[in-house]
Design an enzyme around this catalytic site. Structure first.
Site, PDB file in Angstrom:
ATOM      1  N   SER A 140       7.223   6.123   5.188  1.00 39.92           N
ATOM      2  CA  SER A 140       8.066   6.847   6.174  1.00 39.92           C
ATOM      3  C   SER A 140       9.402   5.890   6.163  1.00 39.92           C
ATOM      4  O   SER A 140       8.995   4.817   6.142  1.00 39.92           O
ATOM      5  CB  SER A 140       7.478   7.182   7.775  1.00 39.92           C
ATOM      6  N   TYR A 156       3.203   1.535  14.327  1.00 42.58           N
ATOM      7  CA  TYR A 156       3.473   2.639  13.339  1.00 42.58           C
ATOM      8  C   TYR A 156       4.125   2.080  12.234  1.00 42.58           C
ATOM      9  O   TYR A 156       3.764   2.330  10.897  1.00 42.58           O
ATOM     10  CB  TYR A 156       4.152   3.906  13.865  1.00 42.58           C
TER      11      TYR A 156
END
Length: 330
Positions: free
Chosen positions: A158, A184
């Site tokens: 991502s 994350y």
């Protein structure tokens, strides 16, 4: 020679869909495993691969939810929980015992910005699920990948990788304060570095690996974000509908699945691997900025720490130690 981390002429754009990418590609006789293949981008990825002729297997923690999401698509579902090492081993053992090759492995499952949680080993949930679970799965499936005579592994990273590199001394936030977005970002950097290290090992066996930023798409992945937060980030409109704005990297699921299936199937990538891709292309390497979180999902490019070969090797060593799984895993 490693694949250059630089864009190429693909004929596709950020607006291209999974079906656009797969037009003219026949996957009959090929087998694909798609983790997270029953939610959001994963569902579209599974559907598109099956429509192109592949046999698609979706491992699922929640079989009832998976079967409902994939109803009518002729896709196989089997039990597996990425947070449970024994479950991963059992799923992979069942597949390898069939003696069949695995042509495509797409690691689409993940969790984003959740509160601090730990698995039974004491590992932080995002790093354990997003990276270590997929690392163990690929290693256990290695005999089937190597038997394919040309397999591809796609690791969904991502643009969130921009938020953090990997703290190899404290990956599970045992000594530093927990920040859900840093955790994350760390896990997404790990997804990219995993592809670098796996490709280095796999290319001699015909197994190539890629990492992917699919685009910013509002799916179940955002379950830990409030509507107010999503609205403030421009991810949803005033009626709560997901935003689609390619200029800001916001896509629909059909566009979001495009880069994954491109990396998994496109002949344009034959002989290539170990690169981070987005918008159905290889990404350029871009320097970091002062406030990555404020930048959000705008601006194309991968940060240097997510494609660093030495960092990938250090992560690989850590991953083998923490999963107690070595390469090759047979």
């Amino acid at each position: 020679m490693s694949t250059p981390q630089s864009p190429m002429a693909t004929g596709f754009t950020a607006a291209s869909t999974a079906d656009d990418v797969l037009a003219g590609i026949d996957l009959t006789g090929k087998t694909a495993i798609v983790t997270g293949g029953y939610s959001g981008i994963g569902t579209e990825t599974s559907r598109a691969l099956r429509a192109a002729g592949a046999c698609v297997i979706v491992p699922a923690r929640d079989l009832a939810k998976a079967r409902k999401a994939l109803d009518g698509l002729d896709i196989v579902t089997e039990p597996m929980d990425l947070a449970d090492p024994e479950s991963i081993d059992a799923f992979a053992a069942r597949f390898v015992a069939r003696g069949e090759p695995l042509h495509i492995l797409i690691d689409s499952a993940g969790v984003m910005a959740c509160p601090l949680e730990r698995d039974t080993r004491g590992y932080e949930r995002q790093f354990a699920t997003n990276h270590l679970g997929h690392f163990q799965l690929a290693m256990r499936l290695w005999p089937a990948l190597a038997a394919a005579g040309g397999a591809r592994v796609v690791s969904l990273s991502s643009r969130g990788h921009r938020l953090a590199g990997i703290d190899l001394d404290d990956p599970h936030f045992e000594r530093r304060a927990y920040d859900p977005w840093i955790a994350y970002g760390q896990s997404k950097t790990a997804n990219a570095l995993f592809a670098v290290a796996l490709d280095a090992r796999g290319k001699a066996h015909g197994v190539r690996a890629f990492s992917v930023h699919p685009g910013a798409i509002v799916t179940d992945l955002a379950r830990y974000m409030s509507e107010d937060d999503l609205r403030a980030r421009g991810a949803i409109d005033e009626e709560g509908r997901p935003a689609v704005d390619l200029a800001r990297g916001m896509k629909n699921v059909a566009q979001g699945a495009a880069t994954s299936v491109w990396c998994a199937t496109c002949p344009q990538l034959d002989g290539m691997g170990g690169v981070y891709c987005e918008d159905v292309n290889v990404s350029p390497v871009m320097p970091p900025v002062d406030d990555e979180l404020a930048l959000g999902f705008q601006a194309v490019g991968v940060r240097p720490w997510a494609v660093d070969v030495e960092a990938a090797e250090r992560l690989w060593t850590l991953s083998e130690t923490q999963t107690n799984v070595r390469f090759p895993a047979y």
